[in-house]
Design a protein around this motif. Structure first.
Motif, PDB file in Angstrom:
ATOM      1  N   HIS A  74     101.090  17.358  37.131  1.00 58.26           N
ATOM      2  CA  HIS A  74     101.053  16.626  35.860  1.00 58.26           C
ATOM      3  C   HIS A  74     100.494  17.514  34.744  1.00 58.26           C
ATOM      4  N   ARG A  85     102.095  13.531  31.828  1.00 56.37           N
ATOM      5  CA  ARG A  85     103.508  13.606  32.234  1.00 56.37           C
ATOM      6  C   ARG A  85     103.602  14.249  33.613  1.00 56.37           C
ATOM      7  N   GLN A  86     104.547  13.806  34.406  1.00 59.77           N
ATOM      8  CA  GLN A  86     104.751  14.331  35.749  1.00 59.77           C
ATOM      9  C   GLN A  86     105.552  15.637  35.703  1.00 59.77           C
ATOM     10  N   THR A 114     107.529  18.714  37.632  1.00 55.26           N
ATOM     11  CA  THR A 114     108.260  18.988  38.875  1.00 55.26           C
ATOM     12  C   THR A 114     108.160  20.449  39.289  1.00 55.26           C
ATOM     13  N   CYS A 133     108.712  21.825  33.614  1.00 51.30           N
ATOM     14  CA  CYS A 133     109.838  20.908  33.805  1.00 51.30           C
ATOM     15  C   CYS A 133     109.274  19.568  34.265  1.00 51.30           C
ATOM     16  N   PHE A 134     109.674  18.499  33.579  1.00 48.81           N
ATOM     17  CA  PHE A 134     109.131  17.169  33.837  1.00 48.81           C
ATOM     18  C   PHE A 134     110.139  16.288  34.572  1.00 48.81           C
ATOM     19  N   THR A 135     109.624  15.239  35.186  1.00 53.52           N
ATOM     20  CA  THR A 135     110.474  14.331  35.969  1.00 53.52           C
ATOM     21  C   THR A 135     111.526  13.635  35.113  1.00 53.52           C
ATOM     22  N   ASP A 136     111.282  13.493  33.802  1.00 47.96           N
ATOM     23  CA  ASP A 136     112.259  12.830  32.927  1.00 47.96           C
ATOM     24  C   ASP A 136     113.360  13.783  32.465  1.00 47.96           C
ATOM     25  N   GLY A 137     113.350  15.026  32.968  1.00 46.03           N
ATOM     26  CA  GLY A 137     114.374  16.008  32.618  1.00 46.03           C
ATOM     27  C   GLY A 137     114.042  16.869  31.420  1.00 46.03           C
ATOM     28  N   GLU A 138     112.982  16.526  30.697  1.00 44.91           N
ATOM     29  CA  GLU A 138     112.584  17.331  29.544  1.00 44.91           C
ATOM     30  C   GLU A 138     111.838  18.578  30.006  1.00 44.91           C
TER      31      GLU A 138
END
Length: 142
Positions: A42, A46-47, A49, A129-134
């Protein structure tokens, strides 16, 4: 100074904690501090990846400059540092450094300054790189 600075590297391969510790073993050091920086899952709520680290071609030269500064300002017997570049997954080691000094307090102080200066001055950047693709670049400056 070369006998104090034992290992400095920016590598694509997984980093070896054992290699760094072995590099700073010194019979005159009573305290050795090791710092591991790992990829967490995190950032700012935000999560995450994965991370992708990129280094400027001068990164190892700047890493050496920081190491020389730490060795000049503290009673360092030995120091070593490695930073990883490329894609890293959550839990991977991104940076490992170690400082050996005659006493533990000196080693803690030198190690803390070493990682802080490395993070502020060595030209290494990370793409989170975040879990929401951003995605977000961190460490990019002028």
């Amino acid at each position: 100074m070369e006998d104090v600075i034992r290992l400095l590297a920016v590598r694509e391969q997984p980093l070896s904690v054992d290699e760094v510790i072995a590099a700073v073993r010194d019979a005159h050091a009573g305290g050795t501090v090791v710092f591991l920086g790992t990829v967490r899952d995190h950032d700012s709520g935000r999560q995450v990846t994965r991370l992708d680290y990129t280094a400027h071609p001068t990164a190892e030269d700047e890493l050496r400059r920081v190491a020389e500064k730490i060795a000049a300002e503290h009673p360092v017997r030995a120091l070593a540092a490695m930073h990883r570049v490329g894609e890293l997954e959550v839990g991977d080691i991104a940076v490992v450094l170690a400082v050996a000094c005659p006493h533990r307090a000196e080693a803690f102080t030198a190690c803390r300054q070493f990682i802080d200066e490395l993070k502020h001055t060595v030209p290494l950047w990370k793409r989170q790189c975040f879990t929401d693709g951003e995605e977000e670049w961190v460490g990019i400056c002028c």
